[in-house]
Design a protein around this motif. Structure first.
Motif, PDB file in Angstrom:
ATOM      1  N   ARG A  96      42.387  37.787  39.180  1.00  0.00           N
ATOM      2  CA  ARG A  96      43.103  38.687  38.701  1.00  0.00           C
ATOM      3  C   ARG A  96      43.621  40.208  39.810  1.00  0.00           C
ATOM      4  NH1 ARG A  96      42.518  38.117  32.344  1.00  0.00           N
ATOM      5  NH2 ARG A  96      45.008  39.196  31.696  1.00  0.00           N
ATOM      6  N   LYS A  97      44.774  40.395  39.088  1.00  0.00           N
ATOM      7  CA  LYS A  97      45.142  41.585  39.812  1.00  0.00           C
ATOM      8  C   LYS A  97      44.223  42.989  38.997  1.00  0.00           C
ATOM      9  CE  LYS A  97      48.230  40.837  43.093  1.00  0.00           C
ATOM     10  NZ  LYS A  97      49.757  41.052  43.868  1.00  0.00           N
ATOM     11  N   PHE A  98      44.504  44.144  39.419  1.00  0.00           N
ATOM     12  CA  PHE A  98      43.264  45.266  38.412  1.00  0.00           C
ATOM     13  C   PHE A  98      44.719  45.547  37.413  1.00  0.00           C
ATOM     14  CE2 PHE A  98      39.500  46.036  40.391  1.00  0.00           C
ATOM     15  CZ  PHE A  98      39.008  46.828  39.643  1.00  0.00           C
ATOM     16  N   SER A  99      46.137  45.660  37.634  1.00  0.00           N
ATOM     17  CA  SER A  99      47.260  45.641  37.493  1.00  0.00           C
ATOM     18  C   SER A  99      47.174  44.760  35.664  1.00  0.00           C
ATOM     19  CB  SER A  99      48.505  45.707  38.218  1.00  0.00           C
ATOM     20  OG  SER A  99      48.284  44.321  38.292  1.00  0.00           O
ATOM     21  N   GLU A 100      46.382  43.668  36.027  1.00  0.00           N
ATOM     22  CA  GLU A 100      47.143  42.622  35.042  1.00  0.00           C
ATOM     23  C   GLU A 100      45.475  43.504  33.940  1.00  0.00           C
ATOM     24  OE1 GLU A 100      47.419  38.817  35.691  1.00  0.00           O
ATOM     25  OE2 GLU A 100      47.038  39.341  37.955  1.00  0.00           O
TER      26      GLU A 100
ATOM     27  N   LEU B 247      36.401  46.673  27.274  1.00  0.00           N
ATOM     28  CA  LEU B 247      36.030  48.449  27.372  1.00  0.00           C
ATOM     29  C   LEU B 247      34.644  48.141  29.193  1.00  0.00           C
ATOM     30  CD1 LEU B 247      37.169  51.807  28.250  1.00  0.00           C
ATOM     31  CD2 LEU B 247      35.309  51.674  25.708  1.00  0.00           C
ATOM     32  N   GLU B 248      33.829  47.604  28.422  1.00  0.00           N
ATOM     33  CA  GLU B 248      32.406  47.539  29.155  1.00  0.00           C
ATOM     34  C   GLU B 248      32.355  46.904  30.476  1.00  0.00           C
ATOM     35  OE1 GLU B 248      30.390  50.056  28.982  1.00  0.00           O
ATOM     36  OE2 GLU B 248      30.627  50.881  27.095  1.00  0.00           O
ATOM     37  N   PHE B 249      33.300  45.700  30.004  1.00  0.00           N
ATOM     38  CA  PHE B 249      33.438  44.772  30.633  1.00  0.00           C
ATOM     39  C   PHE B 249      34.511  45.620  32.424  1.00  0.00           C
ATOM     40  CE2 PHE B 249      35.802  41.783  33.315  1.00  0.00           C
ATOM     41  CZ  PHE B 249      35.290  40.974  33.835  1.00  0.00           C
ATOM     42  N   ALA B 250      35.320  46.223  31.920  1.00  0.00           N
ATOM     43  CA  ALA B 250      36.455  47.006  32.708  1.00  0.00           C
ATOM     44  C   ALA B 250      35.406  47.412  33.268  1.00  0.00           C
ATOM     45  CB  ALA B 250      37.615  47.106  31.883  1.00  0.00           C
ATOM     46  N   LEU B 251      34.864  49.022  32.748  1.00  0.00           N
ATOM     47  CA  LEU B 251      33.698  49.350  33.633  1.00  0.00           C
ATOM     48  C   LEU B 251      33.799  49.170  34.687  1.00  0.00           C
ATOM     49  CD1 LEU B 251      32.586  52.447  33.661  1.00  0.00           C
ATOM     50  CD2 LEU B 251      31.348  52.685  31.921  1.00  0.00           C
ATOM     51  N   CYS B 252      32.615  47.871  34.454  1.00  0.00           N
ATOM     52  CA  CYS B 252      31.173  47.137  35.253  1.00  0.00           C
ATOM     53  C   CYS B 252      32.699  46.323  36.540  1.00  0.00           C
ATOM     54  CB  CYS B 252      30.919  45.540  34.897  1.00  0.00           C
ATOM     55  SG  CYS B 252      29.518  46.499  33.662  1.00  0.00           S
ATOM     56  N   SER B 253      33.474  45.938  36.048  1.00  0.00           N
ATOM     57  CA  SER B 253      34.862  46.272  37.407  1.00  0.00           C
ATOM     58  C   SER B 253      34.340  46.788  38.214  1.00  0.00           C
ATOM     59  CB  SER B 253      35.631  45.226  37.010  1.00  0.00           C
ATOM     60  OG  SER B 253      34.823  43.970  35.676  1.00  0.00           O
ATOM     61  N   PHE B 254      34.919  48.133  37.173  1.00  0.00           N
ATOM     62  CA  PHE B 254      35.223  49.480  38.592  1.00  0.00           C
ATOM     63  C   PHE B 254      34.475  49.565  39.250  1.00  0.00           C
ATOM     64  CE2 PHE B 254      38.954  49.877  35.799  1.00  0.00           C
ATOM     65  CZ  PHE B 254      40.039  50.841  36.469  1.00  0.00           C
ATOM     66  N   LEU B 255      33.422  49.414  38.449  1.00  0.00           N
ATOM     67  CA  LEU B 255      32.288  49.378  39.218  1.00  0.00           C
ATOM     68  C   LEU B 255      31.584  48.812  40.798  1.00  0.00           C
ATOM     69  CD1 LEU B 255      29.610  50.449  36.607  1.00  0.00           C
ATOM     70  CD2 LEU B 255      30.805  52.359  38.306  1.00  0.00           C
TER      71      LEU B 255
ATOM     72  N   VAL C 210      42.096  42.788  44.024  1.00  0.00           N
ATOM     73  CA  VAL C 210      41.634  42.035  43.023  1.00  0.00           C
ATOM     74  C   VAL C 210      40.528  41.534  42.713  1.00  0.00           C
ATOM     75  CG1 VAL C 210      41.324  38.661  43.261  1.00  0.00           C
ATOM     76  CG2 VAL C 210      43.602  41.016  44.506  1.00  0.00           C
ATOM     77  N   LEU C 211      40.171  41.066  41.849  1.00  0.00           N
ATOM     78  CA  LEU C 211      39.423  41.110  40.681  1.00  0.00           C
ATOM     79  C   LEU C 211      38.748  39.809  40.092  1.00  0.00           C
ATOM     80  CD1 LEU C 211      38.438  42.536  37.559  1.00  0.00           C
ATOM     81  CD2 LEU C 211      40.282  42.537  38.324  1.00  0.00           C
ATOM     82  N   SER C 212      37.780  38.933  39.782  1.00  0.00           N
ATOM     83  CA  SER C 212      37.379  37.817  38.888  1.00  0.00           C
ATOM     84  C   SER C 212      36.957  38.402  37.565  1.00  0.00           C
ATOM     85  CB  SER C 212      36.786  37.219  39.470  1.00  0.00           C
ATOM     86  OG  SER C 212      37.154  36.091  41.013  1.00  0.00           O
ATOM     87  N   VAL C 213      37.625  37.337  36.545  1.00  0.00           N
ATOM     88  CA  VAL C 213      37.504  37.615  35.260  1.00  0.00           C
ATOM     89  C   VAL C 213      37.688  36.239  34.260  1.00  0.00           C
ATOM     90  CG1 VAL C 213      38.862  39.116  32.894  1.00  0.00           C
ATOM     91  CG2 VAL C 213      39.182  40.118  35.602  1.00  0.00           C
ATOM     92  N   PRO C 214      36.282  36.320  33.045  1.00  0.00           N
ATOM     93  CA  PRO C 214      35.954  35.450  32.181  1.00  0.00           C
ATOM     94  C   PRO C 214      37.409  35.585  30.956  1.00  0.00           C
ATOM     95  CG  PRO C 214      33.949  36.989  32.322  1.00  0.00           C
ATOM     96  CD  PRO C 214      35.504  37.133  33.440  1.00  0.00           C
ATOM     97  N   ASN C 215      36.511  34.535  30.373  1.00  0.00           N
ATOM     98  CA  ASN C 215      37.237  34.687  29.254  1.00  0.00           C
ATOM     99  C   ASN C 215      36.346  35.495  28.762  1.00  0.00           C
ATOM    100  OD1 ASN C 215      35.053  33.373  27.430  1.00  0.00           O
ATOM    101  ND2 ASN C 215      35.408  31.824  28.211  1.00  0.00           N
ATOM    102  N   VAL C 216      37.330  36.122  27.271  1.00  0.00           N
ATOM    103  CA  VAL C 216      37.711  37.267  26.358  1.00  0.00           C
ATOM    104  C   VAL C 216      36.056  37.170  25.697  1.00  0.00           C
ATOM    105  CG1 VAL C 216      38.299  37.309  23.917  1.00  0.00           C
ATOM    106  CG2 VAL C 216      38.293  39.291  24.867  1.00  0.00           C
TER     107      VAL C 216
END
Length: 386
Positions: A22-26, A102-110, A135-141
């Motif tokens: 996915r993209k960060f915009s998503e 939120l914490e997953f998003a922070l790790c993705s930014f890092l 672009v990044l990769s994202v697992p289920n919630v």
């Protein structure tokens, strides 16, 4: 990470589905910070790229936590923002969407090399578009929550050790101030029991002997003085050898001897005096003033030169304006003529030296624990994300 399967190298048990690209915009809404100077003082923290700045009366985000990421200046140090908060115009704040932890998003930014997305030729800068299109990769919630909770716990552990380390550094600074007499006084505020005699003024030349032995092929280790780390290998410290390859004209310093570097810095306004402890011997520039000790405890003197009690004596012999690119114009004879204040009892000197040596060891221990945890986090961010 397994590139084809889009799964991380290390994963919590029970999760097997591939991560989605996915993209960060998503996953976040990137919002702009604003100037705060028109606001009144208040309880709302204001953040910039370097962290907390001040507090004001209004918030940009009232109840939604976010990730701060630099728009200009420091663009590669994302960090958590707890609502309510305000950010300045050089700091974006990215609010995770409803299905993103939120914490997953922070790790993705890092995990992103934001410096590679710098769009300027001068001061580093990021645009909303460059963030959104990354672009990044994202697992289920559910897996996001596991990862977020894990790294939140790890961050709390790192913060705990950081606080312990900071407290020890503050304690040392306080004890350096209280265990050495203030200017014009002859006894310290805090003292070991059983010692009551006033401290004495002695000239450095009374307790030390100058070292001027030249290196005649005995050592090929170039040393430099760091105000924080002491006498260190110049090649490692600068990632390069500044000294000449031929060091036959340099002074040869042996373990336990001292060197005074007359170069000034923010941490060392009158230079720095350090003892060689890491190596058996090494070479230093002849610009250094070197000496061994005859009549004082070496650990005590190491600590004495970490205080500011010797600044005044050096200031008196450094001619006004006599600096050449930060190098004080101080002759060796004048330096050895400077007055020190020390306990008349060698036993008291040794107790003070031992106290600070043990405190330094404790600080180093916590620093290493902190660095280990930070390295573990860095490694796991790489292995537990795609």
């Amino acid at each position: 990470m397994t590139e084809q399967a889009k799964v991380p190298a290390i994963r919590f048990a029970g999760f097997t589905d591939p991560w989605e690209q996915r993209k960060f915009s998503e996953i976040v809404d990137v919002c702009s910070g604003r100037d705060y100077k028109h606001l009144d003082e208040g309880p709302i923290p204001v953040y910039g790229t370097g962290g907390y700045m001040t507090s004001v009366s209004e918030a940009l985000s009232h109840n939604r936590d976010a990730i701060g990421i630099g728009r200009k200046g420091t663009i590669d140090k994302p960090y958590l923002l707890k609502a309510p908060f305000w950010t300045v115009d050089t700091l974006f704040y990215a609010i995770p969407k409803s299905d993103i932890n939120l914490e997953f998003a922070l790790c993705s930014f890092l995990n992103v090399d934001w410096k590679s997305k710098d769009e300027s030729t001068g001061l580093p800068s990021l645009s909303k578009e460059s963030i959104n299109e990354t672009v990044l990769s994202v697992p289920n919630v559910v897996e996001q929550n596991h990862l977020g909770n894990f790294f939140a716990d790890l961050d709390r552990l790192i913060t705990l050790h950081q606080r312990k380390y900071d407290k020890l550094v503050i304690l040392k600074k306080s004890m350096l101030e209280k265990m050495f007499p203030k200017d014009g006084e002859s006894v310290p505020e805090i003292r070991f029991a059983g010692f009551t005699d006033p401290w004495e003024q002695r000239k450095l030349e009374d307790i030390a002997n100058r070292v001027t032995r030249k290196n005649e092929g005995e050592s090929d280790l170039p040393l430099t003085i760091s105000s924080q780390y002491g006498l260190v290998d110049q090649r490692t410290f600068f990632n390069n050898q500044v000294a000449s390859k031929d060091m036959s004209g340099y002074y040869l310093l042996r373990k336990g001897e001292f060197a005074y570097n007359k170069s000034t810095s923010g941490d060392s306004p009158w230079g720095a005096v350090k003892r060689l402890v890491r190596y058996e011997k090494g070479c230093v520039s002849t610009l250094y003033i070197c000496f061994g000790l005859d009549g004082a405890d070496p650990d005590f003197l190491v600590t004495y030169y970490e205080t500011d009690r010797w600044y005044k004596a050096v200031q008196m012999i450094a001619a006004e304006g006599a600096r050449n690119h930060g190098l004080l114009n101080i002759a060796p004879n004048d330096f050895f003529d400077t007055a020190l204040i020390l306990p008349p009892s060698r036993e008291e000197q040794e107790l003070i030296g031992l106290f600070f040596a043990r405190l330094d060891n404790l600080i180093t221990l916590h620093q290493r624990k902190l660095e280990l945890l930070q390295n573990i986090k860095k490694s796991l961010l790489d292995k537990m994300f795609v």
